[in-house]
Design a protein around this motif. Structure first.
Motif, PDB file in Angstrom:
ATOM      1  N   ASP A   6       0.773  -1.064   0.166  1.00  0.00           N
ATOM      2  CA  ASP A   6      -0.002  -0.175  -0.004  1.00  0.00           C
ATOM      3  C   ASP A   6       0.760   1.181   0.004  1.00  0.00           C
ATOM      4  O   ASP A   6       1.432   1.521   0.988  1.00  0.00           O
ATOM      5  N   HIS A   7       1.225   1.751  -1.170  1.00  0.00           N
ATOM      6  CA  HIS A   7       2.028   2.918  -1.441  1.00  0.00           C
ATOM      7  C   HIS A   7       1.692   4.117  -0.613  1.00  0.00           C
ATOM      8  O   HIS A   7       2.378   5.041  -0.013  1.00  0.00           O
ATOM      9  N   ASP A   8       0.276   4.450  -0.568  1.00  0.00           N
ATOM     10  CA  ASP A   8      -0.356   5.687  -0.001  1.00  0.00           C
ATOM     11  C   ASP A   8      -0.056   5.550   1.418  1.00  0.00           C
ATOM     12  O   ASP A   8       0.191   6.612   2.262  1.00  0.00           O
ATOM     13  N   GLN A   9      -0.167   4.200   2.036  1.00  0.00           N
ATOM     14  CA  GLN A   9      -0.084   4.132   3.484  1.00  0.00           C
ATOM     15  C   GLN A   9       1.519   4.393   3.828  1.00  0.00           C
ATOM     16  O   GLN A   9       1.734   4.875   4.949  1.00  0.00           O
ATOM     17  N   ARG A  10       2.205   3.705   3.037  1.00  0.00           N
ATOM     18  CA  ARG A  10       3.847   3.979   3.195  1.00  0.00           C
ATOM     19  C   ARG A  10       4.080   5.384   3.275  1.00  0.00           C
ATOM     20  O   ARG A  10       4.924   5.937   4.046  1.00  0.00           O
ATOM     21  N   ARG A  11       3.568   6.056   2.288  1.00  0.00           N
ATOM     22  CA  ARG A  11       3.884   7.617   2.091  1.00  0.00           C
ATOM     23  C   ARG A  11       3.504   8.330   3.630  1.00  0.00           C
ATOM     24  O   ARG A  11       4.120   8.780   4.258  1.00  0.00           O
ATOM     25  N   LEU A  12       2.193   7.936   4.057  1.00  0.00           N
ATOM     26  CA  LEU A  12       1.637   8.434   5.019  1.00  0.00           C
ATOM     27  C   LEU A  12       2.400   8.163   6.635  1.00  0.00           C
ATOM     28  O   LEU A  12       2.779   8.950   7.310  1.00  0.00           O
ATOM     29  N   ASP A  13       2.891   6.715   6.556  1.00  0.00           N
ATOM     30  CA  ASP A  13       3.770   6.482   7.663  1.00  0.00           C
ATOM     31  C   ASP A  13       5.189   7.241   7.685  1.00  0.00           C
ATOM     32  O   ASP A  13       5.346   7.613   8.824  1.00  0.00           O
ATOM     33  N   TYR A  49       9.794   6.983  -2.179  1.00  0.00           N
ATOM     34  CA  TYR A  49       8.776   7.910  -2.164  1.00  0.00           C
ATOM     35  C   TYR A  49       9.103   9.493  -2.213  1.00  0.00           C
ATOM     36  O   TYR A  49       7.994  10.232  -2.624  1.00  0.00           O
ATOM     37  N   ALA A  59       5.702  17.350   2.386  1.00  0.00           N
ATOM     38  CA  ALA A  59       4.559  16.595   2.493  1.00  0.00           C
ATOM     39  C   ALA A  59       4.243  16.472   4.007  1.00  0.00           C
ATOM     40  O   ALA A  59       2.903  16.504   4.083  1.00  0.00           O
ATOM     41  N   TYR A  63       0.485  17.651   5.299  1.00  0.00           N
ATOM     42  CA  TYR A  63      -0.261  16.775   6.289  1.00  0.00           C
ATOM     43  C   TYR A  63      -0.787  17.556   7.521  1.00  0.00           C
ATOM     44  O   TYR A  63      -1.967  17.360   7.847  1.00  0.00           O
TER      45      TYR A  63
END
Length: 198
Positions: A6-13, A49, A59, A63
């Motif tokens: 899950d690339h979006d989740q990785r970016r958020l992490d 990322y 980023a 956020y």
């Protein structure tokens, strides 16, 4: 079967780890290696990322900005004019420990913005949303007869934006009046100065 990432989740992490590290260790303590370690990723994954620390910091700023706007949307529901303006300011001013932490992230990013014209332009664009909100709320207060006759809405909007951003700097520097209660008192003064006497 290959693992689904899950690339979006990785970016958020990565963004959330950056926020935590800046709060704990400051910007210099939030290295790309430390950020990767915080999340449990290999160091090279971060570059997949975010091309640079500056991009990751941008980023993280976005956020925080979007989290602030989500709180504003909730806190201003059903309000208008000076009441909405006050609710908005309470979500921006560092009047709680969590908002003080967000101020640290914003200031870290703004230090980078000073060296990066592209990020400076993007940051200026985010401020346009706040500028439009403030103009709208002051316009409502004027229409409701709650704004002092001498208030110039455009000028006051710029003063308010400058105050809100400056308050974040003052919170980090510290000193007399720059604590949670002090910022609340300042905001009361600012709003009272705009409104007609009861």
């Amino acid at each position: 079967m290959p693992k689904i990432v899950d690339h979006d989740q990785r970016r958020l992490d990565l963004v959330q780890a950056t926020l935590r590290l800046i709060v704990r260790q400051g910007l210099n303590g939030a290295t790309m290696r430390d950020i990767a370690t915080e999340v449990g990723f290999a160091n090279g994954v971060v570059k997949t990322y975010f091309g640079s620390k500056a991009d990751l910091l941008a980023a993280t700023y976005l956020y925080v900005f979007e989290a602030t706007n989500a709180r504003v949307a909730t806190s201003t529901t059903g309000l208008r004019g000076l009441d909405a303006l006050r609710a908005f300011a309470y979500e921006v001013l560092p009047v709680t420990p969590a908002l003080h932490d967000e101020a640290r992230v914003v200031l870290s990013y703004l230090a980078e913005v000073a060296q990066n014209p592209e990020h400076a332009r993007a940051t200026a664009e985010t401020m346009e949303l706040w500028r439009a909100w403030i103009v709208s709320w002051l316009g409502e207060a004027d229409a409701d007869g709650r704004l002092r006759a001498e208030v110039d809405i455009e000028s006051e909007t710029e003063v308010l934006l400058t105050y809100l951003l400056g308050a974040q700097t003052s919170a980090i520097i510290g000193g007399r009046g720059f604590d949670f209660a002090g910022f609340r008192a300042q905001l009361d003064y600012v709003i009272a100065r705009l409104g007609r006497p009861s």
